[in-house]
Design an enzyme around this catalytic site. Structure first.
Site, PDB file in Angstrom:
ATOM      1  N   ASP A 143       0.768  -1.146  -0.010  1.00  0.00           N
ATOM      2  CA  ASP A 143       0.063  -0.059  -0.079  1.00  0.00           C
ATOM      3  C   ASP A 143       0.952   1.117  -0.041  1.00  0.00           C
ATOM      4  O   ASP A 143       1.305   1.618   1.051  1.00  0.00           O
ATOM      5  CB  ASP A 143      -0.801   0.194   1.245  1.00  0.00           C
ATOM      6  CG  ASP A 143      -2.249  -0.751   1.118  1.00  0.00           C
ATOM      7  OD1 ASP A 143      -2.881  -0.604   0.513  1.00  0.00           O
ATOM      8  OD2 ASP A 143      -2.026  -1.721   1.883  1.00  0.00           O
ATOM      9  N   ARG A 193       4.501   3.150   2.807  1.00  0.00           N
ATOM     10  CA  ARG A 193       5.205   2.065   3.542  1.00  0.00           C
ATOM     11  C   ARG A 193       6.635   2.356   3.402  1.00  0.00           C
ATOM     12  O   ARG A 193       7.519   2.157   4.069  1.00  0.00           O
ATOM     13  CB  ARG A 193       4.798   0.649   2.707  1.00  0.00           C
ATOM     14  CG  ARG A 193       3.315   0.348   2.912  1.00  0.00           C
ATOM     15  CD  ARG A 193       2.798   0.150   4.367  1.00  0.00           C
ATOM     16  NE  ARG A 193       1.415  -0.184   4.355  1.00  0.00           N
ATOM     17  CZ  ARG A 193       0.669   0.369   4.869  1.00  0.00           C
ATOM     18  NH1 ARG A 193       0.941   1.632   5.518  1.00  0.00           N
ATOM     19  NH2 ARG A 193      -0.799   0.131   5.130  1.00  0.00           N
ATOM     20  N   ARG A 236      -6.644  10.616   2.160  1.00  0.00           N
ATOM     21  CA  ARG A 236      -6.342   9.732   1.160  1.00  0.00           C
ATOM     22  C   ARG A 236      -7.163   9.956   0.093  1.00  0.00           C
ATOM     23  O   ARG A 236      -6.592   9.315  -1.230  1.00  0.00           O
ATOM     24  CB  ARG A 236      -6.798   8.078   1.874  1.00  0.00           C
ATOM     25  CG  ARG A 236      -5.860   7.964   3.081  1.00  0.00           C
ATOM     26  CD  ARG A 236      -6.278   6.633   3.497  1.00  0.00           C
ATOM     27  NE  ARG A 236      -6.114   5.437   2.880  1.00  0.00           N
ATOM     28  CZ  ARG A 236      -6.550   4.357   3.132  1.00  0.00           C
ATOM     29  NH1 ARG A 236      -7.354   4.212   4.228  1.00  0.00           N
ATOM     30  NH2 ARG A 236      -6.163   3.346   2.356  1.00  0.00           N
ATOM     31  N   LYS A 287      -9.111   1.730  -5.562  1.00  0.00           N
ATOM     32  CA  LYS A 287      -9.959   1.214  -4.342  1.00  0.00           C
ATOM     33  C   LYS A 287     -10.560   2.357  -3.674  1.00  0.00           C
ATOM     34  O   LYS A 287     -10.213   3.570  -3.992  1.00  0.00           O
ATOM     35  CB  LYS A 287      -8.762   0.693  -3.367  1.00  0.00           C
ATOM     36  CG  LYS A 287      -7.675   1.581  -2.794  1.00  0.00           C
ATOM     37  CD  LYS A 287      -6.521   1.205  -1.851  1.00  0.00           C
ATOM     38  CE  LYS A 287      -5.821   2.070  -1.251  1.00  0.00           C
ATOM     39  NZ  LYS A 287      -4.768   1.581  -0.550  1.00  0.00           N
ATOM     40  N   HIS A 288     -11.635   2.274  -2.976  1.00  0.00           N
ATOM     41  CA  HIS A 288     -11.900   1.057  -2.357  1.00  0.00           C
ATOM     42  C   HIS A 288     -13.301   0.820  -2.926  1.00  0.00           C
ATOM     43  O   HIS A 288     -14.327   1.309  -2.554  1.00  0.00           O
ATOM     44  CB  HIS A 288     -12.219   0.890  -0.948  1.00  0.00           C
ATOM     45  CG  HIS A 288     -10.836   1.333  -0.135  1.00  0.00           C
ATOM     46  ND1 HIS A 288     -10.394   2.580   0.000  1.00  0.00           N
ATOM     47  CD2 HIS A 288      -9.986   0.598   0.518  1.00  0.00           C
ATOM     48  CE1 HIS A 288      -9.321   2.682   0.550  1.00  0.00           C
ATOM     49  NE2 HIS A 288      -8.961   1.355   0.825  1.00  0.00           N
ATOM     50  N   HIS A 326     -11.743  -1.468   9.285  1.00  0.00           N
ATOM     51  CA  HIS A 326     -10.889  -2.053  10.222  1.00  0.00           C
ATOM     52  C   HIS A 326     -11.496  -2.750  11.189  1.00  0.00           C
ATOM     53  O   HIS A 326     -11.088  -3.947  11.679  1.00  0.00           O
ATOM     54  CB  HIS A 326      -9.560  -1.474  10.573  1.00  0.00           C
ATOM     55  CG  HIS A 326      -8.366  -1.164   9.259  1.00  0.00           C
ATOM     56  ND1 HIS A 326      -8.820  -0.061   8.333  1.00  0.00           N
ATOM     57  CD2 HIS A 326      -7.499  -1.589   8.943  1.00  0.00           C
ATOM     58  CE1 HIS A 326      -8.059   0.037   7.497  1.00  0.00           C
ATOM     59  NE2 HIS A 326      -7.304  -1.088   7.663  1.00  0.00           N
ATOM     60  N   ASP A 343      -9.875  -6.122  -0.362  1.00  0.00           N
ATOM     61  CA  ASP A 343      -9.245  -5.529   0.872  1.00  0.00           C
ATOM     62  C   ASP A 343      -8.934  -6.588   1.701  1.00  0.00           C
ATOM     63  O   ASP A 343      -9.308  -7.652   1.740  1.00  0.00           O
ATOM     64  CB  ASP A 343     -10.235  -4.292   1.572  1.00  0.00           C
ATOM     65  CG  ASP A 343      -9.382  -3.244   2.087  1.00  0.00           C
ATOM     66  OD1 ASP A 343      -8.050  -3.560   2.342  1.00  0.00           O
ATOM     67  OD2 ASP A 343      -9.909  -2.321   2.491  1.00  0.00           O
TER      68      ASP A 343
END
Length: 483
Positions: free
Chosen positions: A71, A79, A141, A171-172, A184, A256
């Site tokens: 990601d 990352r 985002r 996404k998403h 999450h 996801d």
């Protein structure tokens, strides 16, 4: 029942697995050799450029063109920039600039950097239309709240990443921007009927499909006005209906992470994997902490579902074939070129200043802490690299009188991140600004709330380059240079 090697290999072809460390463990290397589609790396797999390049080279040697993914959205979700903050400004900043060619160029450079490091698939961009400012999972985002703006920048980001040399993944799907919950931890709701969904949420995904995006990643959201009582990831009407039939997407559908509560809290990850494949998903992103034994259990659940007739062998073969096509695409994709400082230059263009920044005198800089989103993780943010002595405060425990006393005779700069989401932060900042109307407030999240202050600086993100851009504005006011 004896193992069926061919069926095991087909099941493996649907798996995108994580692992524990900076080195690829034997179970991952053996799995890749036995047909596992690829891996997804997180910050616990990335120490620095040299280490991750060597790791990805070893992964690539284990099989024929495995998918090596992460990601990497730039901005807050990074990352490769997890230790210092990203060198790219993120979607909200690019949306604020609203120059699709810049967005394309930024993502082309990002894609080239990822390709140099050995990655072949980037689980980006976010194509969500962020219509709920309090959204805990999307926010900066997203390119913004306007579907047309998000659509043109999603298309530009897809084109850029793939010109850079990696497969993009929008996404998403079908859109996470109108949620008040984080998938999450629970199953969020999007209250949109079919007409609104097509006019708002689906517009950027249609643009991505038309741009030739190689993959689309599903959302663990519920759409009650479309009759969905469970996660969209597990719904054939969403995956095969909306995405495949109505938008005409023929590439790879990726879930996801299946360890997220929004999809697997009630049924477990193995069952979620089976249902996702049945719904039309092709590649199962398992999450961050799903390791060897759990991966084996997921594979067994898939093969058992085929044996029981709950999942057709043809559907599993179709998923494996789509994943194989994606791997073949990444194997022949040429690499683009990185552009030095394009991230910083674009972050500078995104900065907005309301009011007049006063000439700063030996400024006291305080940052009001904000909990990181689960997708973001622990990534450094703020102005401390450019203003040594910056203090990070807990809004609930901070004593405003102490801050005011330390700033007596000096300028006061208050740095926040998504202040609109935190009442204690707003109360603290408002009190400081009442006492010091000459204060400068720097918002490094969404600028959805502005206190009464001399100047309000919006960066539209908390990446390292966003922070540097704000520090340059403040430094120019103070007559100092920022490096």
């Amino acid at each position: 029942m004896p193992a069926d090697p061919q069926l095991d290999r087909l099941a493996n072809a649907t798996l995108l697995v994580p692992f524990e460390s900076y080195d690829a463990p034997r179970w991952v290397l053996d799995g890749l050799a036995e047909g596992v589609a690829g891996v997804c790396l997180f910050h616990n797999n990335i120490a620095d450029a040299e280490q991750v390049t060597a790791l990805n080279r070893r992964l690539a040697e284990a099989a024929d063109s495995p998918l090596v993914s992460l990601d990497e959205e730039g901005g807050d979700v990074t990352r490769i920039g997890q230790r210092e903050g990203s060198g790219y400004p993120g979607n909200a900043a690019l949306g604020a600039v609203d120059d699709p060619e810049l967005t394309r160029a930024v993502h082309r450079s990002l894609g080239a950097e990822l390709s140099e490091l050995g990655f072949t698939l980037d689980l980006a961009p976010s194509a969500d239309v962020n219509t709920v400012a309090e959204n805990p999972g999307i926010g900066t985002r997203s390119f913004g709240a306007d579907p047309e703006l998000v659509a043109r920048h999603t298309a530009a980001a897809v084109a850029g990443l793939q010109e850079g040399g990696v497969a993009a993944c929008a996404k998403h799907f079908p859109g996470h921007g109108a949620t008040h919950q984080d998938s999450h931890t629970e199953l969020p709701v999007v209250d949109a009927d079919r007409d609104l969904l097509f006019a708002r949420e689906l517009l950027p995904f249609r643009a991505a499909v038309q741009e030739g995006v190689q993959a689309v990643l599903t959302a663990h959201i519920r759409l009650p006005l479309l009759g969905l009582t469970g996660a969209a990831t597990l719904a054939p009407s969403v995956v095969n209906g909306l995405l495949r039939t109505e938008l005409g997407f023929t590439g790879t559908v990726i879930t996801d992470a299946l360890d997220m509560a929004g999809v697997s809290a009630r049924i477990g990850i193995p069952e979620a994997a089976v249902r996702a494949l049945s719904a039309g998903c092709d590649l199962l992103c398992l999450g961050r902490f799903v390791y060897a034994d759990q991966v084996a259990a997921i594979r067994s659940a898939i093969t058992a579902a085929v044996a029981e007739g709950r999942l057709s062998g043809e559907r599993l073969e179709e998923a494996a074939e789509r994943t194989a096509r994606l791997r073949a695409w990444t194997a022949r994709r040429p690499r683009g070129a990185r552009v030095a400082d394009i991230g910083l230059e674009s972050a500078r263009r995104a900065v907005r200043v309301q009011g007049a920044v006063p000439a700063l005198r030996d400024p006291v800089v305080v940052e009001i802490d904000a909990p990181p989103g689960i997708a973001v993780g622990e990534v450094p943010w703020g102005l401390a690299p450019w203003f040594p002595g910056t203090e990070r405060l807990d809004a609930e425990a901070a004593a405003p009188e102490r801050v005011l006393a330390s700033a007596q005779g000096r300028s006061l700069v208050v740095v926040v991140r998504d202040a609109h989401r935190y009442p204690a932060t707003r109360a603290l900042v408002a009190e400081l600004c009442r006492a010091r109307p000459d204060a400068v407030v720097v918002e490094m999240g969404l600028p959805a709330w502005r206190p009464e202050c001399a100047a309000y600086i919006s960066t539209y993100g908390a990446a390292r380059v966003n922070g540097q851009s704000a520090a340059e504005v403040l430094g120019a006011s103070a007559g100092a240079s920022v490096v």
